[in-house]
Design a protein around this motif. Sequence first.
Motif, PDB file in Angstrom:
ATOM      1  N   GLY A  50       0.933  -1.224   0.166  1.00 29.73           N
ATOM      2  CA  GLY A  50      -0.008  -0.064   0.018  1.00 29.73           C
ATOM      3  C   GLY A  50       0.973   1.165   0.049  1.00 29.73           C
ATOM      4  O   GLY A  50       0.620   2.350   0.657  1.00 29.73           O
ATOM      5  N   GLY A  51       1.913   1.266  -0.761  1.00 31.59           N
ATOM      6  CA  GLY A  51       2.796   2.446  -1.054  1.00 31.59           C
ATOM      7  C   GLY A  51       3.717   2.560   0.226  1.00 31.59           C
ATOM      8  O   GLY A  51       3.755   1.834   0.886  1.00 31.59           O
ATOM      9  N   VAL A  52       4.170   3.677   0.215  1.00 25.96           N
ATOM     10  CA  VAL A  52       5.044   4.151   1.308  1.00 25.96           C
ATOM     11  C   VAL A  52       4.589   4.077   2.518  1.00 25.96           C
ATOM     12  O   VAL A  52       5.177   3.651   3.789  1.00 25.96           O
ATOM     13  CB  VAL A  52       5.689   5.841   0.941  1.00 25.96           C
ATOM     14  N   PRO A  53       3.231   4.846   2.728  1.00 28.22           N
ATOM     15  CA  PRO A  53       2.594   4.600   4.067  1.00 28.22           C
ATOM     16  C   PRO A  53       2.555   3.243   4.600  1.00 28.22           C
ATOM     17  O   PRO A  53       2.596   2.991   6.015  1.00 28.22           O
ATOM     18  CB  PRO A  53       1.365   5.425   4.044  1.00 28.22           C
ATOM     19  N   GLY A  76      11.300  -0.709  -9.940  1.00 30.96           N
ATOM     20  CA  GLY A  76      11.765   0.336  -9.515  1.00 30.96           C
ATOM     21  C   GLY A  76      10.590   1.257  -8.510  1.00 30.96           C
ATOM     22  O   GLY A  76      11.004   1.857  -7.594  1.00 30.96           O
ATOM     23  N   THR A  77       9.254   0.931  -8.542  1.00 29.62           N
ATOM     24  CA  THR A  77       8.440   1.598  -7.754  1.00 29.62           C
ATOM     25  C   THR A  77       8.799   0.849  -6.359  1.00 29.62           C
ATOM     26  O   THR A  77       8.755   1.682  -5.239  1.00 29.62           O
ATOM     27  CB  THR A  77       6.885   1.175  -7.932  1.00 29.62           C
ATOM     28  N   ILE A  78       8.907  -0.242  -5.848  1.00 23.34           N
ATOM     29  CA  ILE A  78       8.952  -0.661  -4.705  1.00 23.34           C
ATOM     30  C   ILE A  78      10.350  -0.408  -3.966  1.00 23.34           C
ATOM     31  O   ILE A  78      10.430  -0.075  -2.928  1.00 23.34           O
ATOM     32  CB  ILE A  78       8.924  -2.243  -4.544  1.00 23.34           C
ATOM     33  N   SER A  79      10.886  -0.358  -4.967  1.00 18.70           N
ATOM     34  CA  SER A  79      12.674   0.245  -4.504  1.00 18.70           C
ATOM     35  C   SER A  79      12.514   1.806  -4.047  1.00 18.70           C
ATOM     36  O   SER A  79      13.063   1.949  -3.123  1.00 18.70           O
ATOM     37  CB  SER A  79      13.824   0.177  -5.531  1.00 18.70           C
ATOM     38  N   ARG A  80      11.748   2.454  -4.908  1.00 20.20           N
ATOM     39  CA  ARG A  80      11.857   3.804  -4.508  1.00 20.20           C
ATOM     40  C   ARG A  80      10.811   4.056  -3.105  1.00 20.20           C
ATOM     41  O   ARG A  80      11.115   4.857  -2.005  1.00 20.20           O
ATOM     42  CB  ARG A  80      11.095   4.682  -5.545  1.00 20.20           C
ATOM     43  N   HIS A  81       9.910   3.193  -3.024  1.00 14.08           N
ATOM     44  CA  HIS A  81       9.148   3.101  -1.669  1.00 14.08           C
ATOM     45  C   HIS A  81       9.984   2.704  -0.553  1.00 14.08           C
ATOM     46  O   HIS A  81       9.703   3.173   0.750  1.00 14.08           O
ATOM     47  CB  HIS A  81       7.982   2.047  -1.679  1.00 14.08           C
ATOM     48  N   VAL A 212      22.423 -10.899 -34.256  1.00 12.73           N
ATOM     49  CA  VAL A 212      21.322 -10.269 -33.856  1.00 12.73           C
ATOM     50  C   VAL A 212      21.348  -9.167 -33.021  1.00 12.73           C
ATOM     51  O   VAL A 212      22.280  -9.095 -32.160  1.00 12.73           O
ATOM     52  CB  VAL A 212      20.264 -11.429 -32.911  1.00 12.73           C
ATOM     53  N   GLU A 213      20.654  -8.132 -33.472  1.00  9.98           N
ATOM     54  CA  GLU A 213      20.687  -6.647 -32.981  1.00  9.98           C
ATOM     55  C   GLU A 213      19.907  -6.797 -31.439  1.00  9.98           C
ATOM     56  O   GLU A 213      18.864  -7.423 -31.267  1.00  9.98           O
ATOM     57  CB  GLU A 213      19.748  -5.672 -33.730  1.00  9.98           C
ATOM     58  N   ILE A 214      20.710  -5.952 -30.659  1.00  7.69           N
ATOM     59  CA  ILE A 214      20.074  -5.985 -29.132  1.00  7.69           C
ATOM     60  C   ILE A 214      19.689  -4.467 -28.806  1.00  7.69           C
ATOM     61  O   ILE A 214      20.253  -3.689 -28.948  1.00  7.69           O
ATOM     62  CB  ILE A 214      21.294  -6.361 -28.167  1.00  7.69           C
ATOM     63  N   ILE A 215      18.284  -4.489 -28.422  1.00 11.35           N
ATOM     64  CA  ILE A 215      17.692  -3.096 -27.771  1.00 11.35           C
ATOM     65  C   ILE A 215      17.910  -3.537 -26.292  1.00 11.35           C
ATOM     66  O   ILE A 215      17.062  -4.356 -25.776  1.00 11.35           O
ATOM     67  CB  ILE A 215      16.398  -2.960 -28.414  1.00 11.35           C
ATOM     68  N   MET A 216      18.479  -2.865 -25.696  1.00 19.19           N
ATOM     69  CA  MET A 216      18.408  -2.734 -24.082  1.00 19.19           C
ATOM     70  C   MET A 216      17.836  -1.719 -23.531  1.00 19.19           C
ATOM     71  O   MET A 216      18.150  -0.435 -23.641  1.00 19.19           O
ATOM     72  CB  MET A 216      19.973  -2.888 -23.662  1.00 19.19           C
ATOM     73  N   LEU A 217      16.730  -1.982 -22.541  1.00 15.30           N
ATOM     74  CA  LEU A 217      16.148  -1.201 -21.745  1.00 15.30           C
ATOM     75  C   LEU A 217      17.049  -0.423 -20.488  1.00 15.30           C
ATOM     76  O   LEU A 217      17.573  -1.624 -19.787  1.00 15.30           O
ATOM     77  CB  LEU A 217      14.725  -1.540 -21.278  1.00 15.30           C
ATOM     78  N   ALA A 218      17.290   0.735 -20.467  1.00 15.67           N
ATOM     79  CA  ALA A 218      18.086   1.183 -19.279  1.00 15.67           C
ATOM     80  C   ALA A 218      17.456   0.982 -17.965  1.00 15.67           C
ATOM     81  O   ALA A 218      16.289   0.786 -17.924  1.00 15.67           O
ATOM     82  CB  ALA A 218      18.326   2.546 -19.628  1.00 15.67           C
ATOM     83  N   ARG A 219      18.165   0.685 -16.954  1.00 11.90           N
ATOM     84  CA  ARG A 219      17.523   0.615 -15.715  1.00 11.90           C
ATOM     85  C   ARG A 219      17.163   1.872 -14.982  1.00 11.90           C
ATOM     86  O   ARG A 219      17.471   2.887 -15.408  1.00 11.90           O
ATOM     87  CB  ARG A 219      18.770   0.128 -14.599  1.00 11.90           C
ATOM     88  N   PRO A 220      16.065   1.875 -14.352  1.00 14.16           N
ATOM     89  CA  PRO A 220      15.374   3.060 -13.792  1.00 14.16           C
ATOM     90  C   PRO A 220      16.095   3.573 -12.451  1.00 14.16           C
ATOM     91  O   PRO A 220      17.167   2.818 -11.946  1.00 14.16           O
ATOM     92  CB  PRO A 220      14.090   2.317 -13.113  1.00 14.16           C
TER      93      PRO A 220
END
Length: 244
Positions: A50-53, A76-81, A212-220
């Motif tokens: 339930g979020g940060v609270p 990323g969300t839970i890590s920030r929380h 094979v070409e690689i498309i890598m999503l950067a970390r948040p």
Amino acid sequence: MRILILGGTAEARQLADRLVALGHDVITSLAGRTREPILPQGEVRTGPFGGVPGLGAYLRAARIDRLVDATHPYAGTISRHAVAAAREAGVRLVRYMRPPWTPLPGQSWIVVDTPREAADSWPAGAAILLTTGHAGLEIYLQRDDCRLHLRMIEPPEIALPPHAELILSRPPFSLAEEMALMRRHGITHLVSKNSGGAQTSAKLEAARQLGVEIIMLARPAYGPAHEVDSVEAAIEALDLPGRA
């Protein structure tokens, strides 16, 4: 001590098992997205806080002494929380983060920040191997001028169109398996998160060998925390009583 691990990774399970063996009271929290997860030793709770609270309230109510964020690098969300809740509750936070992958010799990546950027990078007629889980799936599926092969542990909740094929599989994957998969489907582009670790890294070598070409999503971005890159370092960083 009473330790809460935000888990879901192999390293989180290893850490929980080690801490239980050391005599600590360990609770591992799982998001609940995987139907049959491999469970660690100790207590397991499932579902959101339930979020940060909510997380802050749990830390206090459960009398947690230490908090470990050992979630996936893209949770990323839970890590920030975790950063905010630990600060609010006055609990020591340690973040376990796998070292990121880097391009292999002779290999270059297209690095993008969003699924939209990844999808926009594909040429028409490409055969895409998607290894990014469920995030951004609706965006990827819009590219009906490409063939999409979606490798996932759990099936998505949405129906797949004719140009998309689901491949249900659980890591680890060997180099031979990855090369066979890419050859079988004529893969031209691999889309991946930079998860790090050895369980799924063979796809990078397979892509290099097959061109094979690689498309890598950067970390948040995660927010400040005491960050370590091994289970042993995490145990040391927790500053547990009785350890020299």
